[in-house]
Design an enzyme around this catalytic site. Structure first.
Site, PDB file in Angstrom:
ATOM      1  N   LYS A 104      -7.235   8.134 -21.584  1.00  0.00           N
ATOM      2  CA  LYS A 104      -6.073   7.276 -21.517  1.00  0.00           C
ATOM      3  C   LYS A 104      -6.477   5.744 -22.175  1.00  0.00           C
ATOM      4  O   LYS A 104      -7.620   5.762 -22.122  1.00  0.00           O
ATOM      5  CB  LYS A 104      -5.244   7.126 -20.280  1.00  0.00           C
ATOM      6  CG  LYS A 104      -6.122   7.252 -18.963  1.00  0.00           C
ATOM      7  CD  LYS A 104      -7.026   6.251 -18.864  1.00  0.00           C
ATOM      8  CE  LYS A 104      -6.863   5.055 -18.734  1.00  0.00           C
ATOM      9  NZ  LYS A 104      -8.084   4.155 -18.846  1.00  0.00           N
ATOM     10  N   ARG A 176     -12.214  -2.108 -25.646  1.00  0.00           N
ATOM     11  CA  ARG A 176     -10.923  -2.487 -25.076  1.00  0.00           C
ATOM     12  C   ARG A 176     -10.411  -3.685 -25.176  1.00  0.00           C
ATOM     13  O   ARG A 176      -9.368  -4.195 -25.013  1.00  0.00           O
ATOM     14  CB  ARG A 176     -11.088  -2.242 -23.427  1.00  0.00           C
ATOM     15  CG  ARG A 176     -10.988  -0.580 -23.325  1.00  0.00           C
ATOM     16  CD  ARG A 176     -11.354  -0.423 -21.800  1.00  0.00           C
ATOM     17  NE  ARG A 176     -12.906  -0.573 -21.407  1.00  0.00           N
ATOM     18  CZ  ARG A 176     -13.373  -0.289 -20.428  1.00  0.00           C
ATOM     19  NH1 ARG A 176     -12.707   0.426 -19.241  1.00  0.00           N
ATOM     20  NH2 ARG A 176     -14.754  -0.307 -20.282  1.00  0.00           N
TER      21      ARG A 176
END
Length: 362
Positions: A104, A176
């Site tokens: 995810k 990220r």
């Protein structure tokens, strides 16, 4: 006599991300899975990763992701690549007949996710995202309490918080925080868990409206480092969540019904690997003159022999085995939950982009 040993699903891993260390351990611990192959963009990196993690010499090492997908002995792949690469490699895996366990956030948006799910459907392979806490037995125990009309009652409110304090190296170099790799930032990472927890509490009913909270924190590249949102269901249930790379490590869920409450303080990663807890209270009130509560919360301790990530691998492998040996159809529950989570992610992004206006979820 036939062997009582379970059939082991042979996994290939695409990429040497740090999370792949955790999943390769989970594959080793799962009774019905085995690590068959690792693929990286270079054979040298694959060799170094295998050596540093103590993989057995039987593990095949490849210098490309395609080589893993071309290996006829690989049954399923785990894909921990940056989110921007998910659509390419998840679709490629499905078309090669490999079952897909996808880290995810599953995609950058629901349009990309729909392409991935459609490819899995067309090729008859199982899809599941890597939300590990869903597979801890504690989650089932919490679900039993939340669905009990007497102990919990109708749902009224949900609050979820997941944050950690990232160091300077993370905030400068982690995938990220890079728009070309994981443009969803904290929303796609820690926010994914918050949204899934909110949906879990609401028995996976989608909220009608999502409104992003004002003043999200973004880096210079425009990637979200901290944000929150409110969720509103048609029955009047209200939820809020906050996710951040800029606050102390916190993993809290609070769920309030008419008759009871549930609290958990480590929902993403348990404080202890083999034992997790949550607390509940039903019919709480005050003593005479409102001096004290009439009871204290009840702590429920749930033990497990398998860590939650190994439980996830075990469940996924069982579904794959059912498809391979018994001709069963892929389980639709998991892509459905993934898509609902992605829809709320998209709504939060849209609300931020529209100046924090309410956005309906379809």
């Amino acid at each position: 006599m036939g062997s009582s040993e379970p059939v082991k699903i042979r996994f290939g891993i695409l990429g040497c991300a740090d999370i792949a260390r955790k999943l390769s351990r989970a594959i080793k611990l799962s009774p019905n899975a085995t690590l068959h192959a690792i693929g990286s963009r270079s054979i040298t990196k694959a060799q170094s990763f295998a050596q540093s993690n103590g993989y057995p010499p039987t593990t095949k090492l490849y210098g490309s992701y395609d080589a893993v997908l071309d290996d006829p002995e690989v049954d399923a792949v785990y894909i921990p690549l940056p989110t921007s690469l998910h659509i390419q490699w998840a679709v490629a895996a499905a078309r090669k007949g490999k079952h897909v366990l996808l880290e995810k956030p599953a995609a950058l948006n629901v349009s990309e996710l729909d392409v991935i799910i459609a490819a899995c459907d067309e090729c008859g392979v199982q899809f599941m995202d890597g939300t590990m806490w869903m597979h801890h037995p504690r989650t089932l125990a919490m679900d039993h309490f939340l669905r009990d009309p007497h102990r919990f009652g109708p749902l009224k409110s949900i609050q979820v918080h997941f944050s950690f304090f990232a160091d300077d190296n993370f905030l400068k170099n982690d995938i990220r925080v890079k728009p070309e790799l994981d443009s969803l930032g904290a929303l796609g990472d820690v926010g994914w868990y918050c949204i899934r927890a909110s949906l879990f509490a609401a028995n996976y009913q989608l909220p009608k409206v999502v409104t992003a909270l004002k003043n999200p924190v973004k880096n210079k590249a425009g990637v979200i480092l901290s944000c929150g949102a409110s969720l509103h269901w048609e029955d009047g249930t209200v939820g809020t969540f906050h996710c951040s790379f800029l606050s102390h490590l916190t993993m809290d869920i609070s769920v309030v019904g008419t008759n009871g409450t549930l609290h958990v303080n480590d929902f993403v990663v348990p404080f202890e690997e083999k034992s997790a807890s949550f607390s509940t209270m039903s019919d709480g009130w005050f003593t005479d003159m409102d001096l004290e509560w009439n009871k204290k919360p009840t702590e429920h301790i749930v033990n497990t022999d398998l860590p939650q990530e190994a439980g996830m691998v075990k469940e996924f492998s069982s579904l794959v085995d059912g498809i391979k040996r018994l001709g069963l159809s892929p389980e639709k529950k998991w892509p459905t939950l993934t898509r609902k989570t992605q829809l709320v992610i998209d709504a939060v992004v849209a609300s931020i982009d529209r100046g924090f206006e309410p956005v309906e979820v379809y």
